[in-house]
Write a protein that holds these residues in place. Structure first.
Motif, PDB file in Angstrom:
ATOM      1  N   TRP A 160      16.365  68.471  44.519  1.00 12.13           N
ATOM      2  CA  TRP A 160      17.725  67.852  44.019  1.00 12.13           C
ATOM      3  C   TRP A 160      18.449  67.559  45.519  1.00 12.13           C
ATOM      4  O   TRP A 160      18.961  66.432  45.561  1.00 12.13           O
ATOM      5  CB  TRP A 160      18.676  68.874  43.426  1.00 12.13           C
ATOM      6  N   ALA A 161      18.389  68.225  46.301  1.00 13.01           N
ATOM      7  CA  ALA A 161      18.871  67.846  47.797  1.00 13.01           C
ATOM      8  C   ALA A 161      18.052  66.568  48.306  1.00 13.01           C
ATOM      9  O   ALA A 161      18.771  65.683  49.006  1.00 13.01           O
ATOM     10  CB  ALA A 161      18.747  69.108  48.864  1.00 13.01           C
ATOM     11  N   GLY A 162      16.758  66.634  48.255  1.00 10.50           N
ATOM     12  CA  GLY A 162      15.973  65.624  48.679  1.00 10.50           C
ATOM     13  C   GLY A 162      16.387  64.362  47.939  1.00 10.50           C
ATOM     14  O   GLY A 162      16.701  63.208  48.260  1.00 10.50           O
ATOM     15  N   ASN A 163      16.688  64.408  46.665  1.00  8.22           N
ATOM     16  CA  ASN A 163      17.220  63.175  45.968  1.00  8.22           C
ATOM     17  C   ASN A 163      18.525  62.962  46.271  1.00  8.22           C
ATOM     18  O   ASN A 163      18.935  61.473  46.237  1.00  8.22           O
ATOM     19  CB  ASN A 163      17.403  63.638  44.418  1.00  8.22           C
ATOM     20  N   LEU A 164      19.495  63.679  46.769  1.00  2.00           N
ATOM     21  CA  LEU A 164      20.777  63.369  47.282  1.00  2.00           C
ATOM     22  C   LEU A 164      20.757  62.423  48.754  1.00  2.00           C
ATOM     23  O   LEU A 164      21.181  61.361  48.807  1.00  2.00           O
ATOM     24  CB  LEU A 164      21.502  64.626  47.532  1.00  2.00           C
ATOM     25  N   VAL A 165      19.451  62.983  49.140  1.00  3.70           N
ATOM     26  CA  VAL A 165      19.177  62.127  50.601  1.00  3.70           C
ATOM     27  C   VAL A 165      18.777  60.899  50.242  1.00  3.70           C
ATOM     28  O   VAL A 165      19.152  60.105  51.080  1.00  3.70           O
ATOM     29  CB  VAL A 165      18.120  63.050  51.530  1.00  3.70           C
ATOM     30  N   LEU A 212      17.035  64.424  37.392  1.00  3.54           N
ATOM     31  CA  LEU A 212      17.607  63.607  38.716  1.00  3.54           C
ATOM     32  C   LEU A 212      17.984  62.128  38.212  1.00  3.54           C
ATOM     33  O   LEU A 212      18.461  61.589  39.187  1.00  3.54           O
ATOM     34  CB  LEU A 212      16.618  63.861  39.778  1.00  3.54           C
ATOM     35  N   ASP A 232      19.435  59.026  47.891  1.00  2.00           N
ATOM     36  CA  ASP A 232      20.291  58.264  47.310  1.00  2.00           C
ATOM     37  C   ASP A 232      21.396  57.901  48.369  1.00  2.00           C
ATOM     38  O   ASP A 232      21.696  56.720  48.406  1.00  2.00           O
ATOM     39  CB  ASP A 232      21.456  59.141  46.262  1.00  2.00           C
ATOM     40  N   TRP A 233      21.779  58.847  49.237  1.00  2.00           N
ATOM     41  CA  TRP A 233      22.685  58.366  50.701  1.00  2.00           C
ATOM     42  C   TRP A 233      21.996  57.402  51.293  1.00  2.00           C
ATOM     43  O   TRP A 233      22.736  56.350  52.051  1.00  2.00           O
ATOM     44  CB  TRP A 233      22.817  59.777  51.210  1.00  2.00           C
ATOM     45  N   LEU A 259      16.138  73.214  43.391  1.00  2.00           N
ATOM     46  CA  LEU A 259      17.181  72.746  44.200  1.00  2.00           C
ATOM     47  C   LEU A 259      16.888  71.952  45.738  1.00  2.00           C
ATOM     48  O   LEU A 259      17.641  71.341  46.246  1.00  2.00           O
ATOM     49  CB  LEU A 259      17.989  74.231  44.824  1.00  2.00           C
ATOM     50  N   LEU A 260      15.584  72.278  46.153  1.00  2.00           N
ATOM     51  CA  LEU A 260      15.101  71.422  47.372  1.00  2.00           C
ATOM     52  C   LEU A 260      14.879  70.225  46.823  1.00  2.00           C
ATOM     53  O   LEU A 260      15.329  69.155  47.550  1.00  2.00           O
ATOM     54  CB  LEU A 260      13.782  72.351  47.529  1.00  2.00           C
TER      55      LEU A 260
END
Length: 203
Positions: free
Chosen positions: A77-82, A202, A84-85, A74-75
């Motif tokens: 996954w959250a880092g991957n979102l950052v 991811l 991407d954004w 999950l960490l």
């Protein structure tokens, strides 16, 4: 107690790991063959020189291992979102890493679960970190072993993989320093790999 700073076997193991990972990342077409062989060599080296710690009952290491492996995913996954954004260049590196090194064939998944994930924990936590812990505090063992673990990923040529190895090494090193259980960190590593490569990749 020995001192890891002057421990010849400690450094020999680290040099062997660097040599093996250099050849592992040298040719992507044979990555899975060389990586599997490398882990078998490091497992053998580790168990010759160190006993495997197992200080938890099975229910405890399965429970903590599953929870920690999921939390680490999950960490990421959250880092991957950052990534991407924000449009960071790491995005391209992550895509390359999945394309180059993700398991594809059935035997890739088998060795990932039965050899590679256990092998990395047996060597990096069960040999490298354990030797550091013989003469240093837990914080030092966690940081130094995580940096050493990340360093062998330099040969991938991808900063994203080195950063991922550093973060994962800090988490698994903390678990090992806390509970002194190789089965615990192996389960955590396997759960993380299953989520990252099979269930919720991811990329």
């Amino acid at each position: 107690m020995g001192n890891w700073v002057t421990d010849r076997r400690f450094y020999l193991g680290f040099v062997i790991a660097h040599l093996l990972l250099f050849f592992t990342f040298e040719d992507k077409t044979v990555f899975w063959y060389i990586f599997t062989a490398s882990m078998l060599i490091l497992i053998s080296f580790s168990i010759i020189h160190e006993s495997i710690d197992d200080n938890l009952p099975a229910l405890s290491y399965f429970t903590i291992g599953i929870l920690s492996g999921t939390a680490l995913f999950l960490l990421f996954w959250a880092g991957n979102l950052v990534v991407d954004w924000t449009g960071l260049p790491l995005d391209r590196q992550i895509t390359k890493l999945y394309r180059w090194f993700s398991p594809e064939l059935a035997w890739h998944y088998i060795v990932l679960i039965l050899i590679i994930a256990p092998g990395e924990e047996i060597f990096w936590r069960g040999f490298i970190q354990k030797r550091i812990l013989e003469s240093a505090n837990a914080s030092t063992s966690i940081l130094v072993s995580a940096l050493m673990y990340a360093s062998v990923h330099f040969y991938s040529g991808q900063t994203a993989l080195m950063l991922a190895a550093l973060v994962a090494g800090l988490v698994w090193g903390s678990l090992y320093a806390w509970k002194r259980s190789i089965p615990l960190v192996v389960i955590s590593h396997i759960v993380f790999d299953l989520l990252l490569f099979i269930l919720f990749p991811l990329r």
